[in-house]
Each structure stands twice: as structure tokens, then as C-alpha cells.
Write a protein that holds these residues in place. Sequence first.
Motif, PDB file in Angstrom:
ATOM      1  N   VAL A  34       0.924  -1.110  -0.203  1.00 46.52           N
ATOM      2  CA  VAL A  34       0.054  -0.168   0.085  1.00 46.52           C
ATOM      3  C   VAL A  34       0.984   1.159   0.093  1.00 46.52           C
ATOM      4  N   ALA A  35       0.561   1.900  -0.853  1.00 40.47           N
ATOM      5  CA  ALA A  35       1.342   3.337  -0.934  1.00 40.47           C
ATOM      6  C   ALA A  35       0.470   4.515  -1.247  1.00 40.47           C
ATOM      7  N   ARG A  36       1.198   5.828  -1.139  1.00 44.25           N
ATOM      8  CA  ARG A  36       0.417   6.908  -1.666  1.00 44.25           C
ATOM      9  C   ARG A  36       1.532   7.948  -2.391  1.00 44.25           C
ATOM     10  N   SER A  37       0.832   8.522  -3.384  1.00 42.61           N
ATOM     11  CA  SER A  37       1.894   9.627  -4.004  1.00 42.61           C
ATOM     12  C   SER A  37       1.126  10.516  -4.536  1.00 42.61           C
ATOM     13  N   ILE A  38       1.693  11.618  -5.242  1.00 42.38           N
ATOM     14  CA  ILE A  38       0.934  12.644  -5.622  1.00 42.38           C
ATOM     15  C   ILE A  38       1.251  12.982  -7.231  1.00 42.38           C
ATOM     16  N   ASP A  39       0.320  13.240  -7.933  1.00 38.22           N
ATOM     17  CA  ASP A  39       0.253  13.573  -9.357  1.00 38.22           C
ATOM     18  C   ASP A  39       1.372  14.201  -9.645  1.00 38.22           C
ATOM     19  N   SER A  40       1.729  15.143  -9.072  1.00 31.93           N
ATOM     20  CA  SER A  40       2.542  16.333  -9.393  1.00 31.93           C
ATOM     21  C   SER A  40       4.310  15.859  -9.264  1.00 31.93           C
ATOM     22  N   ASP A  41       4.223  14.901  -8.503  1.00 33.47           N
ATOM     23  CA  ASP A  41       5.587  14.679  -7.960  1.00 33.47           C
ATOM     24  C   ASP A  41       6.122  13.324  -8.715  1.00 33.47           C
ATOM     25  N   ARG A  42       6.618  13.597 -10.083  1.00 31.59           N
ATOM     26  CA  ARG A  42       6.893  12.673 -10.936  1.00 31.59           C
ATOM     27  C   ARG A  42       8.146  11.584 -10.154  1.00 31.59           C
ATOM     28  N   LYS A  43       8.924  12.345  -9.440  1.00 35.95           N
ATOM     29  CA  LYS A  43      10.013  11.628  -9.169  1.00 35.95           C
ATOM     30  C   LYS A  43       9.604  10.357  -7.919  1.00 35.95           C
ATOM     31  N   HIS A  44       8.804  10.830  -7.237  1.00 39.63           N
ATOM     32  CA  HIS A  44       8.152  10.105  -6.109  1.00 39.63           C
ATOM     33  C   HIS A  44       7.300   9.211  -6.602  1.00 39.63           C
ATOM     34  N   LEU A  45       6.610   9.390  -7.426  1.00 32.97           N
ATOM     35  CA  LEU A  45       5.392   8.242  -8.101  1.00 32.97           C
ATOM     36  C   LEU A  45       6.313   7.309  -8.966  1.00 32.97           C
ATOM     37  N   THR A  46       7.203   7.640  -9.565  1.00 32.88           N
ATOM     38  CA  THR A  46       8.235   6.910 -10.256  1.00 32.88           C
ATOM     39  C   THR A  46       8.799   5.554  -9.180  1.00 32.88           C
ATOM     40  N   GLU A  47       9.160   6.326  -8.174  1.00 32.45           N
ATOM     41  CA  GLU A  47       9.833   5.339  -7.029  1.00 32.45           C
ATOM     42  C   GLU A  47       8.736   4.402  -6.607  1.00 32.45           C
ATOM     43  N   VAL A  48       7.519   5.074  -6.356  1.00 33.27           N
ATOM     44  CA  VAL A  48       6.510   4.043  -5.811  1.00 33.27           C
ATOM     45  C   VAL A  48       6.296   3.078  -6.936  1.00 33.27           C
ATOM     46  N   LEU A  49       6.112   3.329  -7.961  1.00 29.92           N
ATOM     47  CA  LEU A  49       5.732   2.418  -9.123  1.00 29.92           C
ATOM     48  C   LEU A  49       6.794   1.161  -9.107  1.00 29.92           C
ATOM     49  N   ARG A  50       8.164   1.681  -8.951  1.00 29.98           N
ATOM     50  CA  ARG A  50       9.143   0.718  -9.149  1.00 29.98           C
ATOM     51  C   ARG A  50       8.985  -0.419  -7.957  1.00 29.98           C
ATOM     52  N   ALA A  51       8.586   0.254  -6.840  1.00 29.67           N
ATOM     53  CA  ALA A  51       8.685  -0.630  -5.874  1.00 29.67           C
ATOM     54  C   ALA A  51       7.315  -1.589  -5.940  1.00 29.67           C
ATOM     55  N   ALA A  52       6.315  -1.016  -6.518  1.00 30.00           N
ATOM     56  CA  ALA A  52       5.034  -1.770  -6.488  1.00 30.00           C
ATOM     57  C   ALA A  52       5.255  -2.789  -7.666  1.00 30.00           C
ATOM     58  N   SER A  53       5.790  -2.434  -8.797  1.00 30.84           N
ATOM     59  CA  SER A  53       6.388  -3.534  -9.884  1.00 30.84           C
ATOM     60  C   SER A  53       6.946  -4.665  -9.040  1.00 30.84           C
ATOM     61  N   ALA A  54       7.997  -4.390  -8.360  1.00 34.85           N
ATOM     62  CA  ALA A  54       8.992  -5.392  -7.662  1.00 34.85           C
ATOM     63  C   ALA A  54       8.057  -6.227  -6.637  1.00 34.85           C
ATOM     64  N   HIS A  55       7.081  -5.639  -6.265  1.00 36.45           N
ATOM     65  CA  HIS A  55       6.230  -6.556  -5.451  1.00 36.45           C
ATOM     66  C   HIS A  55       5.388  -7.785  -5.897  1.00 36.45           C
ATOM     67  N   LYS A  56       5.493  -8.946  -5.211  1.00 35.58           N
ATOM     68  CA  LYS A  56       4.733  -9.828  -5.958  1.00 35.58           C
ATOM     69  C   LYS A  56       3.141 -10.016  -5.261  1.00 35.58           C
ATOM     70  N   GLY A  57       2.199  -9.648  -5.979  1.00 36.79           N
ATOM     71  CA  GLY A  57       0.956  -9.587  -5.454  1.00 36.79           C
ATOM     72  C   GLY A  57       0.357  -8.285  -5.797  1.00 36.79           C
ATOM     73  N   SER A  58      -0.810  -8.031  -4.946  1.00 41.44           N
ATOM     74  CA  SER A  58      -1.572  -6.760  -5.499  1.00 41.44           C
ATOM     75  C   SER A  58      -0.907  -5.787  -4.922  1.00 41.44           C
ATOM     76  N   ALA A  59      -0.786  -4.519  -5.587  1.00 39.30           N
ATOM     77  CA  ALA A  59      -0.385  -3.181  -4.983  1.00 39.30           C
ATOM     78  C   ALA A  59      -1.341  -2.159  -5.260  1.00 39.30           C
ATOM     79  N   LEU A  60      -1.629  -1.741  -4.089  1.00 38.37           N
ATOM     80  CA  LEU A  60      -2.411  -0.272  -4.070  1.00 38.37           C
ATOM     81  C   LEU A  60      -1.810   1.030  -4.061  1.00 38.37           C
TER      82      LEU A  60
END
Lengths: 609, 333
Positions: free
Chosen positions: B170-196
Motif C-alpha cells: 500500500v502506498a500513496r503518492s501525488i500527481d505532480s511529484d513525478r520522481k516520487h511516483l516513479t519510485e513508488v511504481l518501481r517498488a510496486a512492480s517489484a512486489h509480488k501480489g497486489s499493490a494499491l
Amino acid sequence: MAKPVVSLDQVTIRFAGDSGDGMQLTGDRFTMDTASLGNDLSTLPNYPAEIRAPQGTLPGVSSFQLHFADHMIKTPGDAPDILVAMNPAALKANIKDLPRGATIIVDLDEFSTRNLSKVGYETNPLEDGTLDSYKVHAVGLTSLTVAALSELSLTRKEAERSKNMFALGLLSWMYHRPTEATENFLKAKFGKKPDILAANLLAYKTGWNYGETTEDFAVSYEIAPAKMPAGVYRNISGNVALAYGLIAASQQSGLKLFLGSYPITPASDILHELSKHKKFGVITFQAEDEIAAIGAALGASYGGALGITTTSGPGLALKSETIGLGVMLELPLIIIDVQRGGPSTGLPTKTEQADLLQAMYGRNGESPVVVLAPATPNDCFEIAMEAARIATTYRVPVMLLSDGYIANGSEPWKIPDVSTLPDLSVEFAKPQEDFLPYLRDTKTLARPWAIPGTKGLEHRIGGVEKADKTGAISYDPVNHDLMVRARAAKVAGVEVPDLVVDDPQGNAEVLLLGWGSTYGPIAAAVESLRANGENIAQAHLRYINPFPKNLGKVLEKYSKVIVPEMNLGQLSMLLRSQYLKDIIGYNMVRGLPFTTAEIMEAAMEVLHD
Amino acid sequence: MTEITLTKKDFTSDQEVKWCPGCGDYSILSTVQSYLPELGVPRENVVFISGIGCSSRFPYYLNTYGMHSIHGRAPTIASGLAISRPDLSVFVITGDGDSLSIGGNHLIHALRRNVNLKILLFNNRIYGLTKGQYSPTSEQGKVTKSTPLGSLDTPFNPISLAIGAEASFVARSIDSDRKHLTEVLRAASAHKGSALIEIYQNCPIFNDGAFDSLKDNETKEGALLKMVHGEPIKSATHGLVHAGSSLKLVELGSVAESDLVVHDVHNPDPSYAFALSRFSNSKLDHVPVGIFRDVERAEYGSQVNGQISDIIAAQGAGDLKTLLTSGDTWTVA
Ligand SMILES: Cc1ncc(C[n+]2csc(CCOP(=O)(O)OP(=O)(O)O)c2C)c(N)n1
Ligand code: SF4
Ligand SMILES: [Mg+2]
């Protein structure tokens, strides 16, 4: 001295008892033993919606009817020749169906004042003359069972539980049923509980011996095997036949079977059955609701699986929006509705055919789907494969309308030779330049099935109207009109076999036309009518959308067309609107299949009006 | 493995993007398009499935496989696809109404099953597509066309809800913070299972400025409680400390730096992540951003397919003839 044996050509038996008395199992066993003897047969389980309604009450009565014969039969029988009633409630609930002269076997031990008053008997029907016109055998089924098992270390309650096996043994003696299969069944079922196994086997045997030795039962009966086409047979219910047909479709198409389902009576057994066969690569997904169940099936179809969802009326209502999406996406999808009494929760364990218009029209927009209906439990096997053929060839949702009667009823099934099953192989779109996801096949009007993972075919689909050929979002009025008509034309153009009419003399004036599970009683009625010298034709629709191409001609040929349905005239309405033919509807919605006698009577009125 | 060299352009479809000018969806789209080459999955194996809403138009703008489905039901379709096709990378695009009103049931069940789905929840705290009614994440008292006197419902906290639904990521990010959102996407993709991933998204038309406190230079440093694994959780002004079994917000000067909670995304105890999630209130003056929870749990699809391969390994693949002739059979000559 051996007792006399009387030959009969057919018998209808009804086992009735409390829902905890094991009547369905007793009926099932008698059926299997009857099947293995080579009689033709047809069964009708009838059980309450409550799992355990209060003991000994009318709502708690569960029954199982079996009709078997030395010739081919079509129905589970209009009325029982013999009723086994395990308590006063079972007697009271079933006596009205019994013709005078029928045989009744009751468990005498259950006819206490308390039990009698529970169901409103002020005096004991075994003593007050109410049953004078029947042959009554009042047998202490409970006490005899308990006495027989006294050597075993069981509580009285545990011993009593075997009384259904005593009854089964007694009936098996009466009708000369073989015992090995049931003995083996019990050994397999209770192998891990030696006490219970011993109790059941002993009760079964004691019941048999009771028939053979006591004077209460003077004769036993023989029913010769029926002449059936050569082959290997098994007994099968509609739900199991559907599950097998779906597995066969998966094997014959090479597509992974994905079932998304949410439990609901009387469809759950398809989910249960398919869940047993994972080694066929079958995926069964018990979803959080019916919407999720069909969504998952559609998602699987999108990915190149054979996506299937199974439900009953209330669940079908929840699936409407996703079926519409399937129409729009033009992907294969099979929706099985095992109809039950409605509306709303209705009669969950009873049969009805009142979802036909829901299946045809229960969606927003012009949203045509293919609608098929099996005629018998056997037919479920073949129609499941037909549903798969049509869904994958035309890339459309196919609705398959079974009902509670076919789903739970069973009959002997000649097991098909696997090598004769149809080839259902499919072709996915291949990598290509300038891919057009909504370019139609000129013959079938199907669009390509382009599954994710195929290089170069990346495309977007969705519920918003799509432009012809490109599949891009389109709000263009002309395009919408074109696409609505294209989807309709695709369904209308699905190739289905012509309707076969059974009109032996070729000049009948009256046609009995049915669909779905009314086949059995209609066919039986037609047989009897003809035996009485009546001239009547019969036809049965398995394809409802689209109708067979020759249906209009068939309707034209007969001056009178009777359509019996377990609804208020839904097929009649479709026929009238499409063919401007006046239809004589014969409609009943009692949650029960038609009897042969009812259809005969309805036909006689039309034949001689 | 063959080297895949794709660029943002490869993931951009030929469709004209039709969100309102200034809509937060644009920057999320751009971030996702830029991130996808890094995912390392061939384009044809990427599928985006959305529901209905402004945000759910997203798949049309990506040159991957995509489906714009029906309102609230994307997790169901995506589940069927992901379970039957474990070779695919399946994303779900959904709005706050789509995922938490009409589709709430599907969201929680997808999360508890832990189906391999990456769910991007665009939370603008409003119904955009239907022109501005309040949503299940709108703050109480929200005045909209359908609530002229203010909304009465208590809003959902999507993060708390997801944790309550046994979500493994489970994570939260913000539309305008591209760097942060990218980091979260990266971690979510590495996670096996569902990611919200809840993404705060501005809707300039119907709920403009809803997340300004997290974007304005003056306020954001104080409002954003940054969660980075292995580091103390704090904003420029505040931090979190343990308080009994819960967490407490304190001014930074009031405690020693060493007393601050050091973030552990892998903490097996969901009540830790849940406590963190409670700091996002309607006022958005102290909002944790980053990954709340990232724990290992068996993925649903691989379990489903594992049951199948296990039984085939043990008993052999099913044979149709054997199946049809199983049980009590008899022969008529
Ligand atoms: C069954 C159904 N009910 C209602 C709608 C109308 N509708 C479309 S989108 C939407 C809400 C969208 O809100 P949200 O999910 O927050 O997405 P946003 O537009 O804000 O991105 C509604 C109510 C619909 N399309 N389908
Ligand atoms: S209405 Fe709001 S959410 Fe929808 S596109 Fe416009 S700005 Fe974006
Ligand atoms: Mg929204």
C-alpha cells in the motif's frame, strides 16, 4: 417357499422424509442400482430451500422420485406407484400426488401423537381409514433398524440414522435391485468410520431380509432391462453433464477453461463439479459476487481462455451490465443460467423457465446475445460444446438456459466416443502490420480475437462505442447505427441447425412446440396421444436466439401451435412478435415440471375444440 | 534475456488525450509512460484495465493492450486475466468513485486475495466524469451539486481500507511529484501480489486545489510526512514517535531525533501501517506519503496455477475418456 414375482413394465417410486433423513442419498443409490440393471430411468429430486427446517414439519420434507421401465421413458413419472414416507410430514406432504391403489410404506415408529399433531393430523391416518384406498405397509423402520444394530457399539441416535438404508434394502428386495454397487459405495463413503459402515451395511441387509422373510410383503417385482442402443452408459444429471460438456469443449478447443462463479442454487453443483477436475487445467474462481464472477470470466476470455460463468436468475440480473460489455467487446463468453422460481429469491430449489426474456433482453441498449436451451439432462453435454463453438466462432456472449429440473434430474447417458466429438479449435489473431481490431470476418462477422502477449497487436477495447474496423472511440451517429446493426446481424447470422419436426403422418394440424426442460413431459404426452390415435406433431427448440431458419415455415404449416412453458408465455411472446403467428400458450408456474397428463389434457382440448 | 530498449514514445498511443487542461491525470500519464520502459516487460505483455471515470480513460493513451471496462469492475476483469495469464503485467486504473463506491467490494477482495495487480487509484476526491458530485473520499461537509448543504458521509481513508483488506502493498503518492511516483511504481512492480497506490490527483474543474497544502512551496514541507524505509518519518516541522501501541505526531524540536519512528515497510504487523494511515485527515496538514506497507504474502494466481500443476504432476493430465466413463457405468450390448 419362495414368494411370487410379478413382472411390471414400469414403476414410479417416491422416497420422502425429513431433510435430515438422507432421502436424496437413498434415491441416488436406488437410481444407480436401477441404472446398472439396464432399465431406462428418469429422476426428480425435490428438496426444501432450508438446509434443516425444523424436524418433522411439512417445510422440512425432502423427496426423490424415480421412474424406471423396461422401455424408453421421458419423464420422472406423473404420480408415484409407491411412496416411502419416513414420517407423518412426508405422508401428508405427498399423499395428494398418490393415485388410489398406490402402495405406501411408512415408518410406524414415527407416527406418535406428537409427530402427528406437528403436521396437523388430529387422528392417526394409519388407523382412521383415510388410507383405505391405498395398500399400506406400516413398518417399524426405526425400531427394526435399532434392534438390528444392537450388537454394534452405537448410540441410539447413531443407529437410527441408518434407517434410510433399511428402507433402501427393503425396496431393493421388492424390485430385485442388485446390491454390490451400493455396498461398494458405502464402503468407499464410510471406509474410515468402520462403525458407521457396519451399521449402514447391516441396516441395508436387514431391510432386504425383512422383505424376503416377513409376511407383510407377499410379492416382489421384476422390471426387465429396456432396449437401449448398444454402448457404455452411466447415469448423469444436467449439472454434471454441463460440467463435462464444458471440460470437453476446453479439451476440443485447446482453450483453458476458466469458470467465474458465485454460489447459488441450483447452479452451484456446476462449480463444485468443475472444481474437482483441475487436472484438466480447469481454473475455478469463486468470486465475491456474480458481477465479479462474470468480470473474471470475461477477463480470462480476453486473455484467450474459454471464459464461463454459472448462475441462477438473481445472479443473472447482476451480470447484465457485464454481458453488455461482452457484447460490445465482441469476445467469447458463456453464461449459464440454471433457472429457478422467481422473481427475486422466489423458489430457490424449484424449477421455472421465466428467465427467457431476461436472457434475451435484460440489458441496456441493443444488446443481442445467443440463447440456447438444453432439452434433457443428457443434452446438457452437447449443448455446452455448442455454446463454446458459437461463442468462440462468433466472439459473442452465449446464454445457456438450463433449469432446476434438468440440473438435478438424471437419466442414463450413452457415453459418447471421445473421437467423435467436434473439433472446436480456434485461431487467435497473428502478428501483423496495421492491425484493425474491429475488422470483421466476412462470413461470421466476428472481429479478431487478439490476445495480450501477441506482438504488434497492442490495441484498446472498451464499452464506449467503437469505430468500425479501427476500434477507436467513436461518437459518430452513423457509425453507431452501423455497429448496432453489425452486432445484431452477427447474432442473427449464427448458423444453427434447422428445427426437426416429428410428424409421422405428415398431416397433423396441431403442433406441440417446446423449449428447454419441457421436452420430457411433452414427448411423453405426444407418445401417449398417438397411442390413443391422435394425430399431433412435436418439435423442440434448443436454439432460441437465433431461431432455426425454418421455424417460420414450420409455424405456417400448422393451424394450431401449442407452446407449454413454465412461465406466463415468454416463448409465445417471442414467436408471436417474430412470426405474427397466433400461439396457444399452456402456462404453469408452480415450481414443478409439467406432468404428462397435464400436457395431454391441454393438447386434447386443442385437438378437439 | 534479450535487452529491451523501449522509450516513452513506444508506450504512447496515437489517441488525442482529452482531459481538461491542467488535469492531474496528464502528469500521471506522463510519469507512467516514462516509467514503463524501465519495467522491462515487452509492450505486448503489458495490460491496462480501467473502470469508468475521467481517470479510466487512461488505457486509451498507452500503446499497450488495454481495456476500458465498466464502472467499478476493473479489478474483476483484471483478476480473471492475471490469474489465467500469469505471463502478463496487469495494471488497474481506477478513480475514487470507481474503486471505493461502486467497486468497493471488488477492490477489497482483489487485495485480500493478493492477485498480481498493480492498482493505481486516482483520488481527486470528487466524481469528475459525472461533473462534480461528492465522492466517498470527499471531506465531510463538501458542497457539490448533489450536496448543496454539504455532504454528510464520513469519508473513506483508502489506505486504511486497503490495510484492513489485508493488502500486502500500500502506498500513496501525488500527481505532480513525478520522481516520487516513479519510485513508488518501481517498488510496486517489484512486489509480488497486489499493490494499491493511491495517487492524489487534482481536478481543476470540480475540486481545484484539493491537495494544494501538499504542493504549495510554503506549506508542503511541513505537511508531507515522508516515509522512506530505514529512515525516520518526518516532515520539515513534525515527526512521528511511538506512543504506547500507537503513533503520535510531535514537533521536531520537542523530541530527540533518535526518538522518531524509523520506517519499516516490511513490518509484518498491519497495525503499524494502519496507525500511519490515520495521519491523513481531511485537512491534509500532516500527510504520510510513500510506501506504508510492503510485505511478502503468497500471490493468488500462482497459488491457483500451483494447485493445477501439483495435481497434474501427481496424477497426470486429465483424460477426457477416463472422465466420461468414471463412476458407475454399464454396458448395453
Ligand atoms: C453503472 C454506472 N453507474 C454510474 C455511472 C456514471 N459514472 C461514470 S463515472 C462516475 C464516477 C466517477 O468518479 P471517479 O471514479 O472518482 O472518477 P473520476 O472521473 O473522478 O476520475 C459515475 C458515477 C456509470 N458509468 N455506470
Ligand atoms: S473533470 Fe476533473 S478529473 Fe475529469 S478530466 Fe476534467 S479536470 Fe480531470
Ligand atoms: Mg474521482
